[in-house]
Design a protein around this motif. Sequence first.
Motif, PDB file in Angstrom:
ATOM      1  N   ASP A   1     -23.879 -15.272 -28.016  1.00 52.56           N
ATOM      2  CA  ASP A   1     -24.140 -16.508 -28.754  1.00 52.56           C
ATOM      3  C   ASP A   1     -25.227 -17.364 -28.097  1.00 52.56           C
ATOM      4  OD1 ASP A   1     -22.089 -15.778 -30.483  1.00 52.56           O
ATOM      5  OD2 ASP A   1     -20.573 -16.940 -29.420  1.00 52.56           O
TER       6      ASP A   1
ATOM      7  N   GLU B   1     -16.129  -9.935 -32.586  1.00 54.35           N
ATOM      8  CA  GLU B   1     -16.950 -10.544 -33.621  1.00 54.35           C
ATOM      9  C   GLU B   1     -18.418 -10.321 -33.311  1.00 54.35           C
ATOM     10  OE1 GLU B   1     -15.966 -14.643 -33.964  1.00 54.35           O
ATOM     11  OE2 GLU B   1     -13.924 -14.281 -34.681  1.00 54.35           O
TER      12      GLU B   1
ATOM     13  N   ASN C   1     -23.524 -14.504 -32.616  1.00 54.08           N
ATOM     14  CA  ASN C   1     -24.313 -15.452 -33.405  1.00 54.08           C
ATOM     15  C   ASN C   1     -25.814 -15.254 -33.253  1.00 54.08           C
ATOM     16  OD1 ASN C   1     -22.033 -16.749 -34.430  1.00 54.08           O
ATOM     17  ND2 ASN C   1     -21.944 -18.195 -32.716  1.00 54.08           N
TER      18      ASN C   1
ATOM     19  N   ASP D   1     -29.611 -11.887 -36.190  1.00 55.75           N
ATOM     20  CA  ASP D   1     -30.203 -12.377 -37.434  1.00 55.75           C
ATOM     21  C   ASP D   1     -30.380 -11.186 -38.372  1.00 55.75           C
ATOM     22  OD1 ASP D   1     -31.664 -13.462 -39.494  1.00 55.75           O
ATOM     23  OD2 ASP D   1     -33.453 -13.870 -38.289  1.00 55.75           O
TER      24      ASP D   1
END
Length: 336
Positions: A148, A230, A233, A236
């Motif tokens: 992230d 997960e 972040n 992209d």
Amino acid sequence: MMHMSITQLIGQTPVMSIAVPHRDSTLVLKIEKNNPGGSMKDRMAHSMVVAALQDGRLAPGGTIVESSSGNTGTGLALAALEFGLRFIAVVDHHAAPDKIRMMRALGAEIRYVEGDFREDEVAVVERQRLAAQLGAQLPGALFMNQSDNPANPEGYAGYVDELLSQIPDSIDAFVGCVGTGGSMTGISQRLKRHNPAIRTIAVEPAGSIVFGKPGHPYYQSGTGTPAGDEVGNVLDYSCIDEGVQVTDTQAFETARYIARRRGLLVGGSTGGAIYKALEFIASGKLSGTVVTTVADGGEKYLSTIFDDEWMEKRNLFDPAIAAQLDGWLMEKARAA
């Protein structure tokens, strides 16, 4: 040029071409294993540490904590040495033993996660939990959280600058591994800013969940997102044209093939990227100059994917793959 620190040796890695004659295409390998820590992750590790020091999240003399399968940890160990920081690497049984030895040799403290996990199961969720806990509990510590951390993809600006200088005529496609998504995002975004027509293909292990397919255990190290975790972040999706999967056998047999046919030792995830790049070229889905990254070297996997007994015990051999690769790389005359 005389360098004054080990991290000044990061970058300016060479390129090597592999011709695909009957398709009039070329696969270009950017040899990132030539970075001082032996992988492309040196770039993003240094970027994350510099950013944390500059914005005050990490103070001089502080402690870096990160979950790593080894390559990011090695890069962080180098950065910690440069800036006088303590580094704690949180690892699991899935990390290649030589990567852990390398981190220790550079002064990193190793913390193993606890729990019963299958040999081919990546315990990344537990690694992340423990790293976050240590980062919160230890005075002056910072959990880097590469998945992230925006300084992760930013670390690959130099990679793209070098690539555009090394291949000034044209780059038609980029095929790269995807794990946290930092390298795939950082490289793909910048290549598409240079030329939006460049095709970008992201390769994950079969069993990874990055592109929504069912998760299951896999042996490829330092790539993909295992079931239960997960997607980071930093990834992209908009800069990726297509996401594909590669099996452990395809990846490892290709790494062994490149060693024996080209004399270049590459890691397992790189073997997977090379396999998919050649498959796409052979099928006509990609053409021209196709770039992929030697993310790390096979020297870190001599006791695993380059060990016949290890491969046989896990039923990972498939001689048909070498024959397939020979076919994809044959000369025009042989193809006729």
